[in-house]
Structures are given as structure tokens and as C-alpha cells.
Design a protein around this motif. Structure first.
Motif, PDB file in Angstrom:
ATOM      1  N   SER A  87       0.842  -1.193   0.000  1.00  6.42           N
ATOM      2  CA  SER A  87       0.000   0.000   0.000  1.00  6.42           C
ATOM      3  C   SER A  87       0.872   1.237   0.000  1.00  6.42           C
ATOM      4  N   ASP A  91      -1.418   7.142   0.509  1.00  6.21           N
ATOM      5  CA  ASP A  91      -2.807   6.827   0.174  1.00  6.21           C
ATOM      6  C   ASP A  91      -2.955   5.315   0.179  1.00  6.21           C
ATOM      7  N   ARG A  93      -5.232   3.401  -0.307  1.00  8.97           N
ATOM      8  CA  ARG A  93      -6.066   2.794  -1.362  1.00  8.97           C
ATOM      9  C   ARG A  93      -5.245   2.450  -2.595  1.00  8.97           C
ATOM     10  N   GLN A  95      -2.215   0.801  -4.596  1.00  8.08           N
ATOM     11  CA  GLN A  95      -1.299  -0.328  -4.508  1.00  8.08           C
ATOM     12  C   GLN A  95      -0.065  -0.054  -5.356  1.00  8.08           C
TER      13      GLN A  95
END
Length: 145
Positions: A87, A91, A93, A95
Motif C-alpha cells: 500500500s 494513500d 487505497r 497499490q
């Protein structure tokens, strides 16, 4: 006509450099086989080792392939423990794909084998020719911008 006369030698030089680079890379692929990776996987791993963690989209763009292609390449590298998905610290979210320590070691060993092969070839040349190649390498590095 001055511009045209300068372009002709530049085109000849560019054509010869292009051909020489392709032939050199083909000879060095033998060393890449020792890594046990396909050329596309070795290339993707190289990008991750030298540029650092990237999103799949960034890696696909760097490799000039579509996202499904890079996903398959990364999946194969991940199965071998050469990359991992993490991650993004800023952020969660997002990847990123990063090279593992094993991936970095494998790539550096492969690069070392390639450099050793070129070094051996260069070592057989007269010193004057080695100096010409050193200057040519310097000029080519300058062309990278």
C-alpha cells in the motif's frame, strides 16, 4: 544544403549505433537466461529495482504494455518472490509494486554478468580503442538528456 550534408553523416552514425546496440543486447541475452526470467519479466523487474515502487499503471507505461500484460508479468514475478504489492504510505487505497530483496539481488547479479561480458570484450581491444569507447559511452549518456 549545409543542413542536409550534416544530416547524412548523423543518420549513418545513428543507423550504425542502432544496429550495434541491438546486436550487443542480443549477445547479452544469454546472460539474462541465467536469471531464469523471460525478457519482459527481467525488464519489468529492472524498472522496479532502478526506479523504485510504482503503480501497475506506471509500470505498464514504463514498459510500454497494456495493464493486463503488466498484471500477468507482475503475478509471475510475485510468485517467485521477486516483487510484492504494498500500500502507498500516503494513500492506502493505492497499490504499489516493489522489488523484494531477492528481486534486487537477482537483478544485480544479472547486470553484473552482463557488464562482465562486455568488460571482457572491451578488454581484448587496444587501449586506444578502449578510450574511444569510453568517450562514446560518455556522449551516449549525454544524449539520454
Amino acid at each position: 544544403m549545409k543542413l542536409a550534408s550534416r544530416q547524412a553523416p548523423a543518420r549513418t552514425i545513428a543507423d550504425r549505433l542502432h544496429s550495434a546496440a541491438i546486436h550487443l543486447l542480443r549477445r547479452l541475452r544469454v546472460e539474462d537466461k541465467a536469471m531464469g526470467l523471460t525478457a519482459p519479466r527481467a525488464s519489468a523487474l529492472s524498472v522496479l529495482v532502478f526506479r523504485g515502487p510504482l503503480t501497475m499503471s506506471q509500470l505498464a507505461e514504463a514498459e510500454q504494455v497494456r495493464r493486463p500484460t503488466i498484471t500477468r508479468l507482475v503475478d509471475g514475478l510475485e510468485r517467485r518472490g521477486l516483487v510484492r504489492r504494498v500500500s502507498d504510505a500516503e494513500d492506502g487505497r493505492v497499490q504499489l509494486v516493489e522489488a523484494t530483496a531477492a528481486g534486487k539481488r537477482l537483478l544485480h547479479k544479472g547486470r553484473s554478468r552482463r557488464v562482465d561480458r562486455v568488460m571482457n570484450d572491451i578488454g581484448h581491444l587496444p587501449v586506444e580503442d578502449q578510450q574511444v569507447l569510453a568517450r562514446a559511452a560518455q556522449l551516449m549518456e549525454a544524449l539520454r538528456g
